[in-house]
Scaffold this motif. Sequence first.
Motif, PDB file in Angstrom:
ATOM      1  N   TYR A  83      20.470  47.923  30.607  1.00  6.58           N
ATOM      2  CA  TYR A  83      21.064  47.759  29.272  1.00  6.58           C
ATOM      3  C   TYR A  83      22.194  48.760  29.088  1.00  6.58           C
ATOM      4  O   TYR A  83      23.213  48.463  28.469  1.00  6.58           O
ATOM      5  N   TYR A  84      21.990  49.949  29.625  1.00 14.67           N
ATOM      6  CA  TYR A  84      23.026  50.972  29.507  1.00 14.67           C
ATOM      7  C   TYR A  84      24.314  50.531  30.200  1.00 14.67           C
ATOM      8  O   TYR A  84      25.403  50.642  29.650  1.00 14.67           O
ATOM      9  N   LYS A  85      24.167  50.006  31.390  1.00 16.65           N
ATOM     10  CA  LYS A  85      25.345  49.534  32.125  1.00 16.65           C
ATOM     11  C   LYS A  85      26.038  48.413  31.374  1.00 16.65           C
ATOM     12  O   LYS A  85      27.258  48.397  31.221  1.00 16.65           O
ATOM     13  N   LEU A  86      25.254  47.468  30.905  1.00 20.18           N
ATOM     14  CA  LEU A  86      25.823  46.292  30.238  1.00 20.18           C
ATOM     15  C   LEU A  86      26.507  46.663  28.924  1.00 20.18           C
ATOM     16  O   LEU A  86      27.611  46.188  28.638  1.00 20.18           O
ATOM     17  N   ILE A  87      25.880  47.508  28.141  1.00 17.73           N
ATOM     18  CA  ILE A  87      26.449  47.824  26.828  1.00 17.73           C
ATOM     19  C   ILE A  87      27.677  48.745  26.989  1.00 17.73           C
ATOM     20  O   ILE A  87      28.648  48.632  26.241  1.00 17.73           O
ATOM     21  N   ASN A 125      30.681  47.579  38.882  1.00 20.91           N
ATOM     22  CA  ASN A 125      31.211  47.180  40.179  1.00 20.91           C
ATOM     23  C   ASN A 125      30.026  46.779  41.032  1.00 20.91           C
ATOM     24  O   ASN A 125      28.971  47.413  40.972  1.00 20.91           O
ATOM     25  N   VAL A 126      30.246  45.735  41.825  1.00 23.01           N
ATOM     26  CA  VAL A 126      29.159  45.293  42.693  1.00 23.01           C
ATOM     27  C   VAL A 126      28.947  46.327  43.794  1.00 23.01           C
ATOM     28  O   VAL A 126      29.865  46.644  44.542  1.00 23.01           O
ATOM     29  N   VAL A 127      27.766  46.899  43.856  1.00 25.50           N
ATOM     30  CA  VAL A 127      27.492  47.894  44.886  1.00 25.50           C
ATOM     31  C   VAL A 127      26.584  47.335  45.965  1.00 25.50           C
ATOM     32  O   VAL A 127      26.430  47.917  47.026  1.00 25.50           O
ATOM     33  N   ASN A 128      25.993  46.221  45.686  1.00 23.81           N
ATOM     34  CA  ASN A 128      25.079  45.645  46.662  1.00 23.81           C
ATOM     35  C   ASN A 128      25.540  44.237  47.032  1.00 23.81           C
ATOM     36  O   ASN A 128      24.988  43.244  46.583  1.00 23.81           O
ATOM     37  N   LYS A 129      26.594  44.205  47.846  1.00 22.64           N
ATOM     38  CA  LYS A 129      27.225  42.926  48.189  1.00 22.64           C
ATOM     39  C   LYS A 129      26.266  41.981  48.899  1.00 22.64           C
ATOM     40  O   LYS A 129      26.310  40.776  48.741  1.00 22.64           O
ATOM     41  N   GLU A 130      25.398  42.591  49.701  1.00 21.57           N
ATOM     42  CA  GLU A 130      24.441  41.786  50.467  1.00 21.57           C
ATOM     43  C   GLU A 130      23.511  40.995  49.555  1.00 21.57           C
ATOM     44  O   GLU A 130      23.117  39.884  49.842  1.00 21.57           O
ATOM     45  N   LEU A 131      23.188  41.626  48.452  1.00 19.10           N
ATOM     46  CA  LEU A 131      22.162  41.062  47.592  1.00 19.10           C
ATOM     47  C   LEU A 131      22.700  40.017  46.621  1.00 19.10           C
ATOM     48  O   LEU A 131      21.998  39.078  46.239  1.00 19.10           O
ATOM     49  N   ILE A 132      23.961  40.142  46.270  1.00 19.07           N
ATOM     50  CA  ILE A 132      24.439  39.409  45.106  1.00 19.07           C
ATOM     51  C   ILE A 132      24.363  37.886  45.243  1.00 19.07           C
ATOM     52  O   ILE A 132      24.130  37.186  44.274  1.00 19.07           O
ATOM     53  N   ASP A 133      24.514  37.392  46.447  1.00 15.59           N
ATOM     54  CA  ASP A 133      24.454  35.934  46.589  1.00 15.59           C
ATOM     55  C   ASP A 133      23.134  35.427  47.149  1.00 15.59           C
ATOM     56  O   ASP A 133      23.008  34.266  47.518  1.00 15.59           O
ATOM     57  N   LYS A 134      22.178  36.316  47.226  1.00 16.03           N
ATOM     58  CA  LYS A 134      20.888  35.884  47.762  1.00 16.03           C
ATOM     59  C   LYS A 134      20.012  35.272  46.684  1.00 16.03           C
ATOM     60  O   LYS A 134      20.208  35.497  45.503  1.00 16.03           O
ATOM     61  N   ARG A 135      19.029  34.526  47.171  1.00 13.81           N
ATOM     62  CA  ARG A 135      17.997  34.076  46.242  1.00 13.81           C
ATOM     63  C   ARG A 135      16.930  35.135  46.231  1.00 13.81           C
ATOM     64  O   ARG A 135      16.302  35.404  47.265  1.00 13.81           O
ATOM     65  N   ILE A 136      16.733  35.735  45.082  1.00 15.42           N
ATOM     66  CA  ILE A 136      15.741  36.803  45.037  1.00 15.42           C
ATOM     67  C   ILE A 136      14.749  36.629  43.881  1.00 15.42           C
ATOM     68  O   ILE A 136      15.013  35.929  42.918  1.00 15.42           O
ATOM     69  N   ASN A 166      21.069  45.599  37.296  1.00 13.99           N
ATOM     70  CA  ASN A 166      20.857  46.972  37.721  1.00 13.99           C
ATOM     71  C   ASN A 166      20.755  47.108  39.233  1.00 13.99           C
ATOM     72  O   ASN A 166      21.168  48.105  39.805  1.00 13.99           O
ATOM     73  N   LEU A 167      20.231  46.077  39.871  1.00 16.30           N
ATOM     74  CA  LEU A 167      20.080  46.122  41.325  1.00 16.30           C
ATOM     75  C   LEU A 167      21.414  45.994  42.045  1.00 16.30           C
ATOM     76  O   LEU A 167      21.622  46.596  43.093  1.00 16.30           O
ATOM     77  N   VAL A 168      22.312  45.189  41.501  1.00 16.25           N
ATOM     78  CA  VAL A 168      23.536  44.904  42.268  1.00 16.25           C
ATOM     79  C   VAL A 168      24.783  45.649  41.779  1.00 16.25           C
ATOM     80  O   VAL A 168      25.792  45.662  42.455  1.00 16.25           O
ATOM     81  N   MET A 169      24.703  46.272  40.601  1.00 14.69           N
ATOM     82  CA  MET A 169      25.916  46.898  40.063  1.00 14.69           C
ATOM     83  C   MET A 169      25.752  48.356  39.688  1.00 14.69           C
ATOM     84  O   MET A 169      24.679  48.781  39.298  1.00 14.69           O
ATOM     85  N   ASP A 170      26.878  49.087  39.755  1.00 10.43           N
ATOM     86  CA  ASP A 170      26.843  50.496  39.356  1.00 10.43           C
ATOM     87  C   ASP A 170      27.181  50.623  37.873  1.00 10.43           C
ATOM     88  O   ASP A 170      27.307  49.620  37.170  1.00 10.43           O
ATOM     89  N   ASN A 171      27.385  51.861  37.423  1.00 10.48           N
ATOM     90  CA  ASN A 171      27.617  52.077  35.990  1.00 10.48           C
ATOM     91  C   ASN A 171      28.890  51.429  35.458  1.00 10.48           C
ATOM     92  O   ASN A 171      29.027  51.211  34.264  1.00 10.48           O
ATOM     93  N   ASN A 172      29.833  51.143  36.336  1.00 17.15           N
ATOM     94  CA  ASN A 172      31.050  50.470  35.885  1.00 17.15           C
ATOM     95  C   ASN A 172      31.004  48.973  36.162  1.00 17.15           C
ATOM     96  O   ASN A 172      32.023  48.301  36.162  1.00 17.15           O
TER      97      ASN A 172
END
Length: 394
Positions: A368-372, A203-214, A195-201
């Motif tokens: 869950y909504y995005k994933l399903i 698509n990665v919307v948070n490029k900065e975050l996706i490869d970080k250790r969080i 939910n933090l890194v992707m939109d409803n489709n």
Amino acid sequence: MLKEPRIAAIDVGNDSLKAIFGKLEADLHIPNVIAQDTADRPIIGVEDLDEQEATEGIHIRLHSPILQENNAIYRVGQLATKSGNATELDPGSNKSEEDQTIVMLLAALALDAAREENKAIFKRSNNVIEATYTLGTGLPLREVKEGKDVGYRSQLLGSVHQVEFLVTPKYQGLKVNIKFDEVKVYPEGFAAFINLVMDNNLNVVNKELIDKRILIQDIGGLSTDVAVIQNRRVDDDKAQGFNLGVSESLDAIREEIFSKYGVELDSRADVVEIITKKNDRNHIMVKGSRTSVHEIVDRILLELAKKQYRHLRNIWARNSQTEICYFIGGGSIVLKDYLKALNNNLDGYNIDFFEDEKESVWMMANAYYKLITDFVNKNREVKQPEKEKTVATK
Ligand SMILES: Nc1ncnc2c1ncn2[C@@H]1O[C@H](COP(=O)(O)OP(=O)(O)OP(=O)(O)O)[C@@H](O)[C@H]1O
Ligand SMILES: [Mg+2]
């Protein structure tokens, strides 16, 4: 006509269930409280209650082979809170193995299926609704790690579950047969990351975050879970959960206000309202006089924030290359100011909160909504040619 099963994304939280349906046109937020009834309660003015009150008056009989107690009658949510024998989930229990989880899940689905607006979607005859759903839901990481998601999923998938509305406003007498054409069970920590890194489709919307250790620290009603994310994956072995949420502190505040001022607040939600409202925060009326409860609130919440902070410290120490920790869940809203203050005075970690309170509480359900939805879309692409063929031959 080809009708697709309706999408349901449901987060059965220890404190409350959050559900999103269809194309986002409906949602539900129901306290996770149930009470078993031995008999139907009397009918009082049910006819003139509206839809909102249906959610507040859930009274059902459940028939499903997957329940340990089949054919039992339950009050669910608000209605159950008012009864003497209400049960809430025990912090040490397994969500996937409790009847309560299934009762909440089925009640929410039945409420959705029975909506006026859904008359066109589901077949109805003689007060029986046939409803098929594609369900996206989740379990705590710990239970997924133990493989409990497999049995949970196949139980839901494997039978028809019937919810019979008893003395529920608007829906009394309706029976809903619930079937699933697909059930996906996602691990909670992973879902929050999605939910933090992707939109409803997706698509990665948070490029900065996706490869970080969080880290994602989810402070709920009864429990807190910390997910460790690295290389775009949840690290199962590092994830931590502990049985400490915000409910206990809210109850403590309520009790102290009562013993000190004789003012009785009805619920935890009333306490949350007092400590988070924009105007006149941390004040109550006592015999008509505006009275501050700041001292009580600060003392109790600071105590809890300290415990939560200690936990963050431990996890950070074991994951020293973490770049940021996100605080989510309803508890994070309540503790935000205290955690920020502690952090400023102590270690100064890179931590962040969600300004939008709804986002914090609905994080899992949104995920869950995005994933399903993504699953359904991908599946449709694969299945499309086949479907066209069947239509053509009919
Ligand atoms: N908008 C809000 N503002 C402040 N506090 C809230 C808000 N919504 C919920 N809370 C409080 O935060 C607590 C946790 O809510 P949340 O929905 O995150 O828990 P949950 O997901 O049901 O529980 P768990 O994560 O333990 O399974 C509740 O006690 C609730 O009273
Ligand atoms: Mg939660």
